[in-house]
Design an enzyme around this catalytic site. Structure first.
Site, PDB file in Angstrom:
ATOM      1  N   GLY A 164      -6.049  23.729 -44.397  1.00 35.29           N
ATOM      2  CA  GLY A 164      -5.695  22.534 -43.637  1.00 35.29           C
ATOM      3  C   GLY A 164      -5.423  21.365 -44.565  1.00 35.29           C
ATOM      4  O   GLY A 164      -5.764  21.382 -45.747  1.00 35.29           O
ATOM      5  N   MET A 196      -6.475  12.453 -47.062  1.00 29.65           N
ATOM      6  CA  MET A 196      -6.920  12.324 -48.446  1.00 29.65           C
ATOM      7  C   MET A 196      -6.688  13.579 -49.284  1.00 29.65           C
ATOM      8  O   MET A 196      -6.710  13.519 -50.507  1.00 29.65           O
ATOM      9  CB  MET A 196      -8.402  11.954 -48.506  1.00 29.65           C
ATOM     10  CG  MET A 196      -8.697  10.526 -48.104  1.00 29.65           C
ATOM     11  SD  MET A 196     -10.439  10.089 -48.379  1.00 29.65           S
ATOM     12  CE  MET A 196     -10.499  10.058 -50.168  1.00 29.65           C
ATOM     13  N   GLY A 197      -6.505  14.733 -48.618  1.00 24.22           N
ATOM     14  CA  GLY A 197      -6.342  15.932 -49.420  1.00 24.22           C
ATOM     15  C   GLY A 197      -6.064  17.177 -48.619  1.00 24.22           C
ATOM     16  O   GLY A 197      -5.915  17.141 -47.402  1.00 24.22           O
ATOM     17  N   LYS A 221     -11.501  21.388 -51.600  1.00 23.20           N
ATOM     18  CA  LYS A 221     -10.647  20.277 -51.192  1.00 23.20           C
ATOM     19  C   LYS A 221     -10.090  19.582 -52.426  1.00 23.20           C
ATOM     20  O   LYS A 221     -10.843  19.210 -53.324  1.00 23.20           O
ATOM     21  CB  LYS A 221     -11.451  19.279 -50.353  1.00 23.20           C
ATOM     22  CG  LYS A 221     -10.676  18.054 -49.890  1.00 23.20           C
ATOM     23  CD  LYS A 221     -11.587  17.161 -49.052  1.00 23.20           C
ATOM     24  CE  LYS A 221     -10.889  15.900 -48.567  1.00 23.20           C
ATOM     25  NZ  LYS A 221     -11.801  15.054 -47.766  1.00 23.20           N
ATOM     26  N   ASP A 277     -15.829   7.571 -39.718  1.00 26.56           N
ATOM     27  CA  ASP A 277     -14.579   8.252 -39.365  1.00 26.56           C
ATOM     28  C   ASP A 277     -14.880   9.508 -38.550  1.00 26.56           C
ATOM     29  O   ASP A 277     -14.273  10.560 -38.768  1.00 26.56           O
ATOM     30  CB  ASP A 277     -13.783   8.600 -40.619  1.00 26.56           C
ATOM     31  CG  ASP A 277     -12.301   8.877 -40.317  1.00 26.56           C
ATOM     32  OD1 ASP A 277     -11.814   8.391 -39.266  1.00 26.56           O
ATOM     33  OD2 ASP A 277     -11.648   9.575 -41.112  1.00 26.56           O
TER      34      ASP A 277
END
Length: 267
Positions: free
Chosen positions: A24, A28-29, A46, A140
């Site tokens: 996925g 951010m990454g 990640k 978040d």
């Protein structure tokens, strides 16, 4: 060249980890399935995006995410195993969870059965309790940052602490150096009124976001109507949420209290 390919040019990283398919991507990454070679352990790796990897402030935020998450050992928080730099690419290694992000689950089944939604909710709240107990605000919380593990009853795990804030630390331990006071950080669809206004956040900010997630799971829709991000943020600050008239009283009371405009009026 993507960041995974760049990371694999680092012989030290390549000796420790094997990188497989893409799982996925986020703001951010990108996250890949991988193997920690020394232990033969499946992991999720990640890598920060190429665009952000050149910004020292974002790199610092990414690496501090690892430190924040690594301090949390709880069954409802994704476990961090390792972090660092592979060449010039920041990376984060976590447990590989057998499940799927809640936002993908909601595309397949929405609204969820009440028992399933509340089972997921209990896990999220348990994880939040541990996070808040350490003086951390996630900032978040949203379906994309919640993993629902396979099996019944469902188990939820919280991930992605890239925007986390340590309470009591000047500026926030995960603020990049150039972040200014009053800046809005987070995802607008799941922001509490104080967050949307750029005011100080607290544990109650995460509980508001959680209540919006619960609305998605139980109602299949948000509790506000808006045609744009600006309208949505205004609704968060000024409008009262709307609920179907046949909503069970206990669930209604839960959502109303969780979505109270003032942090002190929430749980």
């Amino acid at each position: 060249m993507d960041t995974a390919s760049r990371a694999l040019t680092d012989a030290s990283f390549r000796a420790r980890y094997e990188v497989a398919e893409l799982l996925g991507e986020g703001g951010m990454g990108a996250v890949y399935r991988g193997i920690q070679k020394a232990l033969g352990r499946p992991v999720a790796i990640k890598f920060m995006t190429c665009e952000l990897a050149t910004d020292r402030g974002w790199v610092d935020r990414f690496l501090i995410e690892a430190k924040v998450a690594a301090s949390l050992l709880h069954p409802n928080v994704v476990v961090v195993f390792d972090s660092g730099m592979a060449g010039d690419v920041p990376f984060l290694v976590t447990e590989l969870v057998d499940g799927k992000p809640l936002h993908k689950l909601l595309k397949e089944e929405c609204p969820l059965r009440a028992s399933r939604a509340l089972g997921i909710a209990r896990g999220v709240l348990s994880g939040l309790e541990a996070i808040h107990g350490m003086g951390i605000v996630h900032r978040d919380l949203k379906p994309a940052n919640l993993l629902v593990c396979a099996g019944e009853p469902p188990t939820a795990k919280i991930l992605d602490f890239g925007l986390a804030k340590m309470l009591g630390v000047q500026g926030g331990a995960c603020q990049p150096p150039k972040t200014e006071t009053g800046i809005i950080v987070g995802t607008p669809d799941y922001m509490a009124p104080e967050q949307a206004a750029g005011d100080p956040v607290s544990a109650a900010t995460d509980l508001y976001a959680f209540s919006l997630v619960l609305c998605r799971m139980i109602l299949g829709r948000p509790p506000f109507k808006a045609e744009s991000t600006l309208e949505w943020l205004r609704a968060q600050i000024h409008e009262e949420p709307s609920f179907p008239p046949d909503l069970r009283p206990g669930v209604l009371a839960l959502l109303q209290k969780g979505l109270a405009k003032l942090p002190g009026d929430r749980f």
